[in-house]
Design an enzyme around this catalytic site. Structure first.
Site, mmCIF file in Angstrom:
data_model
loop_
_atom_site.group_PDB
_atom_site.id
_atom_site.type_symbol
_atom_site.label_atom_id
_atom_site.label_comp_id
_atom_site.label_asym_id
_atom_site.label_seq_id
_atom_site.Cartn_x
_atom_site.Cartn_y
_atom_site.Cartn_z
ATOM 1 N N SER A 142 -8.179 64.135 -114.744
ATOM 2 C CA SER A 142 -7.496 63.299 -115.611
ATOM 3 C C SER A 142 -6.972 64.021 -116.746
ATOM 4 O O SER A 142 -7.613 64.810 -117.164
ATOM 5 C CB SER A 142 -8.521 62.199 -115.965
ATOM 6 O OG SER A 142 -7.824 61.399 -117.027
ATOM 7 N N TYR A 155 -16.408 58.840 -119.222
ATOM 8 C CA TYR A 155 -15.531 59.145 -117.851
ATOM 9 C C TYR A 155 -14.691 60.684 -118.077
ATOM 10 O O TYR A 155 -14.465 61.312 -117.009
ATOM 11 C CB TYR A 155 -14.479 58.230 -118.033
ATOM 12 C CG TYR A 155 -13.103 58.395 -117.074
ATOM 13 C CD1 TYR A 155 -13.234 57.793 -115.641
ATOM 14 C CD2 TYR A 155 -12.124 58.768 -117.601
ATOM 15 C CE1 TYR A 155 -12.160 58.248 -114.897
ATOM 16 C CE2 TYR A 155 -10.964 59.013 -116.884
ATOM 17 C CZ TYR A 155 -10.820 58.718 -115.534
ATOM 18 O OH TYR A 155 -9.694 58.757 -114.540
HETATM 19 N N1 NAP Z 1 -5.079 55.140 -113.318
HETATM 20 C C1 NAP Z 1 -5.141 56.088 -113.866
HETATM 21 O O1 NAP Z 1 -4.423 55.766 -114.994
HETATM 22 C C2 NAP Z 1 -5.752 57.256 -113.709
HETATM 23 C C3 NAP Z 1 -5.628 58.297 -114.635
HETATM 24 C C4 NAP Z 1 -5.916 59.459 -114.197
HETATM 25 C C5 NAP Z 1 -6.891 59.808 -113.388
HETATM 26 N N2 NAP Z 1 -7.058 58.600 -112.530
HETATM 27 C C6 NAP Z 1 -7.928 59.164 -111.102
HETATM 28 O O2 NAP Z 1 -7.090 58.638 -110.012
HETATM 29 C C7 NAP Z 1 -8.012 58.099 -109.013
HETATM 30 C C8 NAP Z 1 -7.831 56.943 -108.545
HETATM 31 O O3 NAP Z 1 -7.602 55.785 -109.656
HETATM 32 P P1 NAP Z 1 -6.660 54.589 -109.579
HETATM 33 O O4 NAP Z 1 -5.985 54.367 -111.005
HETATM 34 O O5 NAP Z 1 -5.897 54.543 -108.077
HETATM 35 O O6 NAP Z 1 -7.702 53.695 -109.550
HETATM 36 P P2 NAP Z 1 -8.164 52.013 -108.508
HETATM 37 O O7 NAP Z 1 -6.665 51.577 -108.527
HETATM 38 O O8 NAP Z 1 -9.291 51.417 -109.619
HETATM 39 O O9 NAP Z 1 -8.838 52.442 -107.272
HETATM 40 C C9 NAP Z 1 -9.955 53.118 -107.261
HETATM 41 C C10 NAP Z 1 -10.337 53.467 -105.690
HETATM 42 O O10 NAP Z 1 -11.624 53.983 -105.504
HETATM 43 C C11 NAP Z 1 -12.487 53.268 -104.756
HETATM 44 N N3 NAP Z 1 -13.748 53.109 -105.206
HETATM 45 C C12 NAP Z 1 -14.259 52.762 -106.263
HETATM 46 N N4 NAP Z 1 -15.512 52.949 -106.512
HETATM 47 C C13 NAP Z 1 -15.954 53.134 -105.182
HETATM 48 C C14 NAP Z 1 -17.149 53.416 -104.704
HETATM 49 N N5 NAP Z 1 -18.144 53.019 -105.312
HETATM 50 N N6 NAP Z 1 -17.205 53.559 -103.455
HETATM 51 C C15 NAP Z 1 -16.140 53.659 -102.689
HETATM 52 N N7 NAP Z 1 -14.977 53.662 -103.255
HETATM 53 C C16 NAP Z 1 -14.942 53.273 -104.405
HETATM 54 C C17 NAP Z 1 -12.038 51.756 -104.458
HETATM 55 O O11 NAP Z 1 -12.260 51.429 -103.383
HETATM 56 P P3 NAP Z 1 -12.454 49.564 -103.145
HETATM 57 O O12 NAP Z 1 -11.571 48.861 -103.822
HETATM 58 O O13 NAP Z 1 -12.109 49.550 -101.608
HETATM 59 O O14 NAP Z 1 -13.848 49.480 -103.583
HETATM 60 C C18 NAP Z 1 -10.375 52.056 -104.692
HETATM 61 O O15 NAP Z 1 -9.655 52.431 -103.495
HETATM 62 C C19 NAP Z 1 -9.494 57.986 -109.610
HETATM 63 O O16 NAP Z 1 -10.236 59.150 -109.605
HETATM 64 C C20 NAP Z 1 -9.151 58.053 -111.335
HETATM 65 O O17 NAP Z 1 -10.119 58.502 -112.163
HETATM 66 C C21 NAP Z 1 -6.533 57.446 -112.756
#
Ligand code: NAP
Length: 248
Positions: A142, A155
């Site tokens: 990130s 985080y």
């Molecule tokens: N969005 C941003 O701005 C951003 C920025 C930088 C980095 N990231 C990184 O990108 C990645 C994806 O983020 P996102 O924004 O797409 O997040 P998101 O929309 O909240 O989706 C998170 C995903 O992770 C899964 N997950 C969360 N906790 C879990 C657990 N305990 N066991 C199994 N699965 C779990 C969820 O599965 P379920 O819903 O099926 O439980 C969901 O599919 C993350 O690593 C995040 O840190 C995101």
């Protein structure tokens, strides 16, 4: 022939957000995709349906990655599906919690490290028997690992750990022909970054970016596709910023 025809990919957290977009992009490039989810069974089934309707193969598998044996259970299911070889692992599942230093509790801190660091670490370890020459591992870092943005210290530390793991994994696994990289998105409009949907969040985001729009999951999926593909065959041990030029 498509770039990933004959390849098998696992994307964790593929029920929503960036993981979902990455799963669809890999499938569109010809890969068979294992769609991992935690709680979102219905959402994961919809991703599988979308992939199969477009003519590729997909499976949905569940594992709670906050549990200490979650990655082990996930890897067992994956090994049963792929038999001998996994070409692509996108370890994307993650959680975020905005809190000041004072507000951050031990439980939240441990949960962040369990899902964001321990799970990808042991998932890679447990999948080593099926990773090999030409396999590509993509972890999710990130912008927060590098820059102080919002109240995200715990985080951010999990993502700093990912940047470190990428280099150590890449150095250790290079002789087996396994590449390991990370993607570091900035703000992406997903459930995790709901604040980007507010006026204040949007202003904050656009204020720190060179490119003046809020990123969508597809903007990150393209980088995952690149790192997974043969076009990135000489790229390993790197964290690729995919953030519209944030905090330049
Ligand atoms: N969005 C941003 O701005 C951003 C920025 C930088 C980095 N990231 C990184 O990108 C990645 C994806 O983020 P996102 O924004 O797409 O997040 P998101 O929309 O909240 O989706 C998170 C995903 O992770 C899964 N997950 C969360 N906790 C879990 C657990 N305990 N066991 C199994 N699965 C779990 C969820 O599965 P379920 O819903 O099926 O439980 C969901 O599919 C993350 O690593 C995040 O840190 C995101």
């Amino acid at each position: 022939m498509k770039a990933l025809t004959g390849k098998t990919a696992l994307v964790t957290g593929a029920s929503r957000g960036i993981g979902r977009a990455a799963a669809l992009a890999l499938a569109q490039a010809g890969a068979q995709v294992i769609v991992h989810y935690g709680r979102g069974a219905r959402e994961a089934d919809a991703v599988v349906a979308e992939i199969t309707a477009a003519g590729s193969r997909a499976h949905a598998i569940q594992a709670d990655l906050v549990e200490s044996d979650g990655p082990h259970r996930l890897a067992r299911q994956v090994r049963a599906i792929v038999d001998e070889r996994l070409d692509i692992l996108v370890a994307n599942a993650g959680i975020a919690k905005a809190a000041t230093i004072e507000e951050t509790g031990v439980e939240d801190f441990d949960e962040l490290f369990a899902v964001n660091v321990r799970a990808p670490y042991f998932l890679v370890q447990q999948l080593l028997p099926v990773l090999g020459e030409g396999s590509s591992v993509v972890l999710l870092s990130s912008l927060a690992a590098r820059n102080s943005v919002g109240n995200l210290s715990a985080y951010a530390a999990t993502k700093g750990a990912i940047d470190t793991l990428v280099r150590h994994f890449a150095a250790s696994l290079g002789e087996r022909g396994i590449r390991v990289n990370a993607i570091a998105p900035g703000v992406v409009e997903t459930d995790m970054s709901n604040f980007a949907k507010t006026d204040a969040g949007r202003d904050f985001t656009l204020g720190m970016q060179a490119l003046k729009r809020v990123a969508q999951p597809d903007d990150i999926a393209g980088a995952a596709l690149f790192l997974a593909s043969d076009a990135a065959r000489w790229v390993t041990g790197d964290t690729l910023r995919v953030d519209g030029g944030s905090k330049l």
